[in-house]
Scaffold this active site. Structure first.
Site, PDB file in Angstrom:
ATOM      1  N   VAL A 128      -4.143  28.126   7.109  1.00 52.21           N
ATOM      2  CA  VAL A 128      -3.864  29.292   6.274  1.00 52.21           C
ATOM      3  C   VAL A 128      -4.350  29.152   4.832  1.00 52.21           C
ATOM      4  CG1 VAL A 128      -1.921  30.140   7.615  1.00 52.21           C
ATOM      5  CG2 VAL A 128      -1.532  28.437   5.826  1.00 52.21           C
ATOM      6  N   TYR A 129      -4.837  27.995   4.454  1.00 49.43           N
ATOM      7  CA  TYR A 129      -5.308  27.851   3.082  1.00 49.43           C
ATOM      8  C   TYR A 129      -6.493  28.778   2.847  1.00 49.43           C
ATOM      9  CZ  TYR A 129      -2.523  23.504   2.725  1.00 49.43           C
ATOM     10  OH  TYR A 129      -1.512  22.571   2.709  1.00 49.43           O
ATOM     11  N   ALA A 130      -6.369  29.600   1.804  1.00 52.08           N
ATOM     12  CA  ALA A 130      -7.426  30.560   1.430  1.00 52.08           C
ATOM     13  C   ALA A 130      -7.847  31.402   2.632  1.00 52.08           C
ATOM     14  CB  ALA A 130      -8.627  29.844   0.835  1.00 52.08           C
ATOM     15  N   GLY A 141      -8.244  30.695   5.644  1.00 53.65           N
ATOM     16  CA  GLY A 141      -9.215  30.034   6.514  1.00 53.65           C
ATOM     17  C   GLY A 141     -10.467  29.576   5.802  1.00 53.65           C
TER      18      GLY A 141
END
Length: 325
Positions: free
Chosen positions: A52-54, A56
């Site tokens: 979920v960071y940025a 994907g």
């Protein structure tokens, strides 16, 4: 950089992990490449991310950098699943369908056929634990995941999951738990750390610098170029700007002055060498800031300084932990 075994597993990782939560959003490709190069040149191997960071983009950026910066088999690549990615039926959570879909998507973005450490990002109270862990076992059996871990689990959740894996034939043991741990946040010492030690689980400490507060940069004001000044991260930082935190930050600064080093190095060395900790996970704005963390590799805190920091930051214990202590 010193290498340590992750829990009681055979997996060896650097005792400092590179966090990538801001990559692809606040940290562009050029800055990320410089960080990865500096980290691996210093002997770092453990690179941590999440699906979920940025949205994907962090995983996509890492996938584009691997091999250009460092051979894939020279790093231990760790990612996570469970957090909500989209509103579809398999867009989040720890169901079998959601987890295996998340893994396939992560492998595509990372441009690799396996991840070395796959972590359950959070406990899912709406999904039976048996279903979640069966999906983890299937992922390990497939070869797409080499080792499994958890993140942000409480003490009882850690013990329950680890016990299931230990007593289920053919199940993949849990080798790591990633939790917030610093001089400002020692809550895991009540139950999580003892549970991890009992089950042979290594601790990966996120926010080891107290979300940046332990560096001392917020002592008098909020620098305009800091995360604390941004709408996205302001509340995240503010949680650790308390009177108690101010006393701890002062103690860290005093120790740093006496040792001729930086508050960052003192705070990082304290976490790194706590019982059960395999590696702090450090994120940085740029390569220069990361090198400040890498410089702490050679620092060993004298016993008297460690004891003073232990004392000033000692968490309040309630029953039954207070009774046992």
């Amino acid at each position: 950089m010193e290498q340590r075994h992750l829990g009681r597993s055979g997996l060896r990782v650097s005792r400092l992990a590179l966090g990538t939560m801001t990559w692809g959003r606040d940290t562009d490709a050029e800055a990320a490449a410089a960080q990865l190069a500096a980290f691996t040149e210093a002997g770092g191997t453990l690179v941590d991310t999440a699906d979920v960071y940025a949205d994907g983009d962090t995983e996509r950026l890492i996938g584009a950098l691997i091999d250009d910066i460092v051979p894939r088999d020279h790093i231990v690549l760790a990612t996570k699943a469970v957090a909500r990615r989209h509103d579809g039926p398999f867009g989040g959570g720890a169901s079998r369908g959601a987890l295996l879909a998340a893994l396939e998507a992560s492998l595509t973005r990372l441009d690799t056929d396996h991840v070395d450490l796959w972590q359950l990002h959070a406990w899912d109270a709406l999904t039976p634990l048996e279903e979640t862990l069966c999906a983890v076992d299937a992922a390990v059996r497939s070869g797409k995941v080499r080792y499994a871990g958890i993140s942000n689990y409480s003490g009882w959740q850690t013990a329950t999951a680890a016990t299931r894996q230990a007593h289920t034939p053919g199940a993949a043991p849990l080798v790591s738990t990633q939790v917030e741990y610093s001089l400002l946040e020692r809550g895991i010492e009540r139950e999580v750390a003892p549970a991890a030690a009992h089950h042979g689980i290594g601790i990966l400490a996120w926010a080891p610098l107290g979300r940046g507060v332990l560096t001392g940069k917020y002592r008098t004001n909020t620098p305009a170029d800091s995360r604390g000044a941004s709408p996205q991260w302001g509340n995240y930082i503010e949680q650790h700007r308390t009177d108690r935190a101010a006393r701890i930050v002062q103690a860290v600064a005093t120790a740093a002055d006496g040792l001729g080093t930086s508050p960052l190095a003192v705070a990082l060395a304290w976490v790194r060498d706590r019982p059960g900790v395999t590696a702090p996970v450090v994120g940085a704005r740029d390569a220069a800031q990361l090198r400040g963390s890498l410089a702490a590799e050679s620092l060993i805190l004298p016993p008297e300084i460690r004891a003073a920091l232990d004392d000033v930051s000692k968490p309040d214990l309630a029953y039954p932990e207070r009774h046992l202590d």
